[in-house]
Design an enzyme around this catalytic site. Structure first.
Site, PDB file in Angstrom:
ATOM      1  CB  SER A  64      32.757  28.934  43.479  1.00  0.00           C
ATOM      2  OG  SER A  64      31.830  29.378  42.564  1.00  0.00           O
ATOM      3  CG  ASP A 279      29.538  33.651  43.676  1.00  0.00           C
ATOM      4  OD1 ASP A 279      29.227  32.664  42.982  1.00  0.00           O
ATOM      5  OD2 ASP A 279      30.721  33.962  43.928  1.00  0.00           O
ATOM      6  N   PRO A 498      44.113  31.485  29.706  1.00  0.00           N
ATOM      7  CG  PRO A 498      46.038  32.130  30.867  1.00  0.00           C
ATOM      8  CD  PRO A 498      45.188  32.492  29.695  1.00  0.00           C
ATOM      9  CB  SER A 499      40.987  28.521  33.738  1.00  0.00           C
ATOM     10  OG  SER A 499      40.483  28.487  35.053  1.00  0.00           O
ATOM     11  CB  THR A 501      38.949  29.016  38.961  1.00  0.00           C
ATOM     12  OG1 THR A 501      38.288  28.725  37.733  1.00  0.00           O
ATOM     13  CG2 THR A 501      38.653  30.438  39.373  1.00  0.00           C
TER      14      THR A 501
END
Ligand code: NG1
Ligand code: ZN
Length: 529
Positions: A64, A279, A498-499, A501
């Site tokens: 992405s 997206d 926390p991410s 990705t």
């Protein structure tokens, strides 16, 4: 079930010494670490398909909005949804298992899920434009074939296109044709129909599209051919010169709150950016004072929700579970207040990640869900669709147009997942009907100044947020410090998580003034270190 081929082919895909976890958007990291995960996700997709009576399961190779050297993979369930949450643990375990334990791990899934292994598995795969995606996709295919699954390869597609194909195949074409042409025809026909209903003599200014140097540029250009008589789209950052997501794309524009490189923007031009797998979409423009202005997912959700509400009201359609909007904690506070207080549309806050928003949106008859970053869509219940269809039969002359517009608006929506191309057409429809520019759209409410930053820490998992991620449960001292500083500024809000990705902790801050926001953000970021 015969695992001999898995054992043999598995030798070509050894697992590196990495801890893999299926996160917000599947697995995502540097591409050169992902080969074993790809092979194994091919295997898992076969098991998932068998578990779903041979329905097609999607596997999308993409990272992405991440930088070009990253890659990733996620699974798509039969009706275009993200992989069922209870299977994420299988994905993690299979990715995590040592090469020698892999077959046992697969067998455990078979017995735990009581899978009928004699069912023929079907898997549908696709990838973004990253250079190494081709090799990684071929590892996915090898995984699928090693377990005897049938694999349909769509090559380079946007993530939402893959979700669409999966849905079409599993609903025997009732959602649309499972081909690229079918995809473009479905959405362009709906847009053209809406254009005619709204007024074929009306026009809207051309749109300048930042394709993030990725798949969105390629597909956006194809889409623009289908609708060229109705909407002109000029594509910038089409990948011929620039690097994917570098200095451009929806994530860059949203995070940096500035125009992407490679796009010439005049005052009041209507500009938009897709992310690396198309997206997400955000709009932006330069106002009469030459200032960059962002119209993000919150603005899009508000625009779409107000349009639907207006048409439902004109048509006199009342829905039992109503119209509602789902946002995350990253939504600008002004948008939430505007929706709740001014528009009278209820808002639900979900955890980050569209699967969580989608789930909450199901509790409304019409659920508009968007992350602030521009990822989202609208879903309509069977009840809503039936009410709109029956209203068409009884509508008075005044109501007829609204009902027809609503029904075509449903056809224009990619309900399976947030889709930059379909979302763009929804926005363009509203702008066209209202005959407004980005500047007047932006006037609906004023965003509170806000800042989203990343902090790199040793172990981001130490931070454990609550259910909707607005507060930190652990470490408790961190939340206490945030509470204390938030109190110092009017209309302030800040949270950290926390991410899922990237290997970072995200810090969000908003307050009444830009100065207060900057101070708040800096202070909270320091607390996280
Ligand atoms: P993480 O990295 O978990 O914050 C990001 C986005 C999500 C979602 C996923 C998947 C933000 C703050 N976070 O997740 O909203 O879109 O990527 O792409 O934008
Ligand atoms: Zn994306």
């Amino acid at each position: 079930m015969d695992f001999t081929v898995v054992t043999k082919n598995g030798l070509n895909h050894p697992k590196p010494d990495i801890k893999f976890t299926y996160g917000t958007a599947g697995f995502r990291m540097k591409a050169d670490l992902l080969d074993s995960v790809m092979f194994r996700m091919g295997l898992l997709a076969v098991l998932r398909s068998k578990c779903k009576e041979g329905k097609s399961i999607g596997v999308m190779v993409t990272a992405s909005h991440n930088p070009e050297p990253d890659n990733g993979v996620k699974l798509v369930d039969p009706y275009g949804e993200m992989l069922e949450q209870s299977w994420e643990k299988h994905a993690t375990k299979i990715a995590q298992s040592s090469d020698t334990d892999l077959v046992q791990c697969l067998q455990d899934v078979v017995s735990e899920e009581n899978i009928n292994t004699s069912v023929t598995a079907n898997v549908v795969v696709g990838m973004d434009t990253r250079l190494v995606s081709t090799a990684l996709l071929s590892s996915v295919r090898e995984g699928v074939e090693s377990l005897g699954g049938q694999c349909k390869d769509y090559g380079v597609v946007s993530t939402p296109q893959l979700h669409y194909f999966v849905t079409c195949i599993n609903t025997n074409g009732s959602y649309g044709e499972p081909t690229e042409e079918g995809y473009f025809k479905k959405f362009s026909n709906a847009f053209i129909k809406l254009h005619n209903l709204i007024g074929s003599n009306l026009t809207t200014r051309p749109s300048k599209l930042d394709g993030a140097n990725g798949v969105g540029a390629l597909k956006g250009r194809v889409l623009s051919k289908y609708i060229s008589e109705y909407l002109k789209i000029d594509v910038f950052n089409d990948g011929t010169n620039g690097i994917l997501n570098k200095g451009c794309g929806a994530d860059f524009v949203k995070t940096n709150q500035k125009a992407p490189a490679g796009i010439e923007m005049e005052v009041n031009d209507k500009c938009l950016a897709y992310d690396g797998d198309a997206d997400r979409v955000v709009y932006f423009y330069k106002n009469s004072e030459n200032k960059f202005k962002l119209l993000d997912g919150d603005k899009i959700a508000t625009l779409i929700a107000s349009f639907i509400k207006e048409k439902l009201d004109i048509a006199g359609i009342q829905l039992d579970k109503g119209l509602g909007v789902v946002q995350t904690a990253y939504a600008n506070g002004s948008s939430t207040n505007y929706l709740n207080d001014k528009m009278g549309v209820p808002v639900t806050i979900a955890k980050t990640g569209v699967k969580h928003l989608h789930h909450k949106a199901l509790s409304y008859d019409i659920g508009v869900y968007f992350e602030a970053n521009g990822h989202g869509t609208v879903i309509y219940s069977d009840n809503a669709k039936a009410r709109i269809a029956s209203a068409a039969k009884t509508a008075t002359n005044d109501q007829k147009r609204a009902v027809e517009i609503l029904s075509a608006f449903i056809d224009l929506t990619n309900e399976t997942v947030g889709d930059a191309m379909s979302d763009m057409l929804l926005v363009e429809t509203v702008l066209l009907e209202r005959q407004i520019t980005c500047e007047s759209w932006d006037r609906e409410y004023t965003d509170l100044p806000n800042k989203l930053s990343k902090v790199a820490v040793k172990d981001r998992r130490v931070i454990q947020p609550n259910e909707d991620e607005t507060r930190v449960l652990q470490p408790t001292e961190l939340q206490d410090k945030i509470d204390q500083v938030v109190k110092l500024f009017p209309k302030a809000r800040s949270f950290v998580r926390p991410s899922g990705t990237e290997d970072v902790v995200r810090v969000y801050a908003e307050a009444e003034t830009a100065e207060a926001t900057a101070k708040l953000s800096a202070f909270v970021s320091r607390c996280v270190y």
